[in-house]
Design a protein around this motif. Structure first.
Motif, mmCIF file in Angstrom:
data_model
loop_
_atom_site.group_PDB
_atom_site.id
_atom_site.type_symbol
_atom_site.label_atom_id
_atom_site.label_comp_id
_atom_site.label_asym_id
_atom_site.label_seq_id
_atom_site.Cartn_x
_atom_site.Cartn_y
_atom_site.Cartn_z
ATOM 1 N N ALA A 221 -28.803 36.914 7.102
ATOM 2 C CA ALA A 221 -28.092 35.638 7.002
ATOM 3 C C ALA A 221 -28.892 34.499 7.628
ATOM 4 O O ALA A 221 -29.781 34.736 8.452
ATOM 5 N N GLU B 2 -24.840 31.659 10.221
ATOM 6 C CA GLU B 2 -23.930 32.723 9.789
ATOM 7 C C GLU B 2 -24.317 34.079 10.374
ATOM 8 O O GLU B 2 -23.842 35.118 9.921
ATOM 9 N N ARG B 3 -25.166 34.088 11.373
ATOM 10 C CA ARG B 3 -25.685 35.338 11.926
ATOM 11 C C ARG B 3 -24.566 36.175 12.550
ATOM 12 O O ARG B 3 -23.530 35.665 12.948
ATOM 13 N N ARG C 56 -19.477 39.055 14.200
ATOM 14 C CA ARG C 56 -19.153 37.645 14.420
ATOM 15 C C ARG C 56 -17.679 37.338 14.173
ATOM 16 O O ARG C 56 -17.101 36.436 14.778
ATOM 17 N N TRP C 57 -17.036 38.086 13.272
ATOM 18 C CA TRP C 57 -15.702 37.726 12.807
ATOM 19 C C TRP C 57 -14.588 38.579 13.404
ATOM 20 O O TRP C 57 -13.409 38.252 13.223
ATOM 21 N N PRO D 173 -16.645 36.931 5.863
ATOM 22 C CA PRO D 173 -17.892 36.629 5.137
ATOM 23 C C PRO D 173 -19.077 37.475 5.587
ATOM 24 O O PRO D 173 -19.909 37.869 4.769
ATOM 25 N N GLY D 174 -19.167 37.766 6.875
ATOM 26 C CA GLY D 174 -20.337 38.464 7.392
ATOM 27 C C GLY D 174 -20.558 39.837 6.813
ATOM 28 O O GLY D 174 -21.709 40.297 6.711
ATOM 29 N N ASN E 256 -23.092 40.785 3.865
ATOM 30 C CA ASN E 256 -24.509 41.073 4.076
ATOM 31 C C ASN E 256 -24.785 42.547 4.337
ATOM 32 O O ASN E 256 -25.949 42.940 4.480
#
Length: 474
Positions: free
Chosen positions: A45, A49-50, A55-56, A225-226, A229
């Motif tokens: 990413a 957005e890393r 992250r979420w 979203p993460g 990837n």
């Protein structure tokens, strides 16, 4: 012509909890070397957005205030997996939990214990109301604290918008490089004495998800979203080297989410006191069979696999009156609310007569007993299919509330097999020299995921990989 190359001691593929803990642990372990170690971290990413799934997530941690893992978890894993889960791996996770959380706290991540309105089995396997642990700021706190520290370290290069394409071997069969593609589309070879694959499962790869999880995988939205990837890179690259696999490939960790929103992690945890109805306005799940932590995954999987991705959660004022209950409904959109069942049906876009009939049948089947929301109360129904085992309270008091539900995929079960040092192994359990994997890239779970351990195992085995690789290099 060989692609442009760069030399490193340690290469990490992935910027989530597993990759960050691996890179930072290697940096610590090599601090006193005569020559400064060089570390590369590859992140698919862009920087903004890393962090992948980490992250979420809110990142519940199945630990007590002394930072010890739930004493029942290893046995729980054995029970739900039917003995298929790697018990030595699970025991290692248990042993390494306290030190790993101290590592996290040393690097600026504060562990907090916040009250939660629902009973859970995170401590000793019995329903209780003890405050569950999580990082202050959720998984994003892990990404920012550890990620910023790595970026500030002159020994570390972070390669954003870079995809791992293929692993390279030396003449002896040791993994010694990663062929990577940057945002310009060109290939570069990153050479290193050790590589850690910490790039998640394959939930972001529609082809692999359909191949393993089966028909209808295209209907699964991503929980955040993460996870898009997570393309199965670890599985793809290691299979070329003859690595073994572990975990149940046709099973996924799915969660019931609010389908009115695209917000990340809009999970419905507090469903135990209401009822679930499918698109035909029929009940299909025993909402009170166990505590939320042991059932929310099964609800999500059922909605996807057998209910055509359409369900509705219905409750009333008695659920709303439970202190803090809104903290268990993680959507950014409040539940639909109405003074009558018919009005609620209109707001949900379902047949008023069908909803009224379903609620009336449920209410009529409830047996006498005292409602106890903070433990199993045995207040149940009879004559329904399925019956509700606990917390069966009449839905008869306005305001009535409802949320339309679908299932979202969070992670996949199947992945690369590793040993307790996070080394990737072949079917004969031979470790492939120089190759490690950690986090959701590795397979562990069968039949069910005992929750609040995904981020924890990622951190632990990222560190295990780094420590083993640094010891070998030294």
């Amino acid at each position: 012509m060989d692609p442009e190359s760069q030399d490193y001691d340690f290469i990490v593929v992935g910027f989530g909890a597993a990759g960050l803990s691996a890179a930072l642990s290697y940096a610590e372990a090599s601090e006193n070397w005569e020559r400064p170690a060089r570390i590369a971290v590859l992140e698919r990413a862009p920087r903004a957005e890393r962090g992948g799934a980490t992250r979420w997530t809110g990142a519940f941690l199945r630990v007590d205030e002394q930072r010890n893992l739930d004493t029942d978890w290893v046995d729980h894993m054995r029970r739900v997996s039917g003995g298929l889960a790697d018990e030595e791996y699970c025991r290692t996770l248990e042993q390494q939990t306290p030190e790993t959380l101290r590592f996290l706290e040393r690097h600026g991540v504060r562990i907090r214990f916040d009250d939660f309105p629902l009973p859970h089995t995170f401590h000793g396997g019995q329903p209780g109301m003890s405050a569950p642990a999580s990082p202050d700021g959720g998984g994003a706190s892990i990404v920012e604290n550890l990620g910023n520290e790595l970026e500030a370290d002159p020994r570390v290069d972070v390669h954003y918008e870079t995809e791992a394409f293929r692993l390279g071997l030396d003449d002896n069969g040791d993994v010694n490089s990663v062929l990577a593609r940057g945002s310009d589309g060109r290939l570069r070879r990153l050479r290193g004495t050790a590589v850690v694959l910490a790039c998640g499962g394959f939930e972001g790869n529609a082809e692999m998800l359909a191949r393993y999880a089966g028909a209808g995988a295209c209907d699964l939205p991503l929980i955040a979203p993460g996870v898009g990837n997570n393309r199965g890179d670890a599985l793809r690259m290691t299979s070329e080297l003859g690595a073994d696999t572990a975990g149940q490939f046709d099973m996924i960790h799915a969660e019931p989410v609010d389908r009115r929103t695209d917000a990340a992690d809009a999970v419905l945890y507090g469903f135990s006191y209401g009822i679930f109805l499918n698109g035909k306005l029929e009940r299909f799940f025993d909402e009170g069979q166990n505590t939320w932590d042991n059932t929310f995954e099964h609800v999500g999987y059922e909605v996807w696999r057998n209910q055509n991705q359409e369900a509705y959660w219905i409750a009333d004022a008695k659920t709303l009156s439970i202190p803090g209950i809104m903290n268990s409904l993680l959507s950014d959109v409040p539940p639909e609310q109405a003074d009558t069942i018919e009005e609620l049906a209109d707001k949900l876009g379902v047949d008023p007569g069908g909803l009224d009939k379903a609620v009336a049948e449920f209410n009529a089947a409830i047996r006498p007993g005292e409602f106890g929301p903070f433990g199993f109360d045995a207040k149940h129904t009879t004559g329904l299919e399925p019956d509700k085992s606990n917390w069966a309270i009449p839905l008869d008091t306005a305001p009535f509330i409802g949320i339309p539900i679908t299932a979202a995929v969070c992670f996949t079960y199947g992945g690369v097999r590793t040993d307790t040092s996070a080394r990737v192994v072949t079917p004969s359990t031979t470790a492939i020299p120089g190759l490690y994997a950690a986090g959701e890239a590795t397979g562990l779970f069968y039949h069910a995921y005992p929750p609040a351990t995904s981020v924890l195992r990622s951190l632990i085995f990222g560190r295990r990989a780094a420590h083993h690789a640094a010891g070998f290099a030294r």
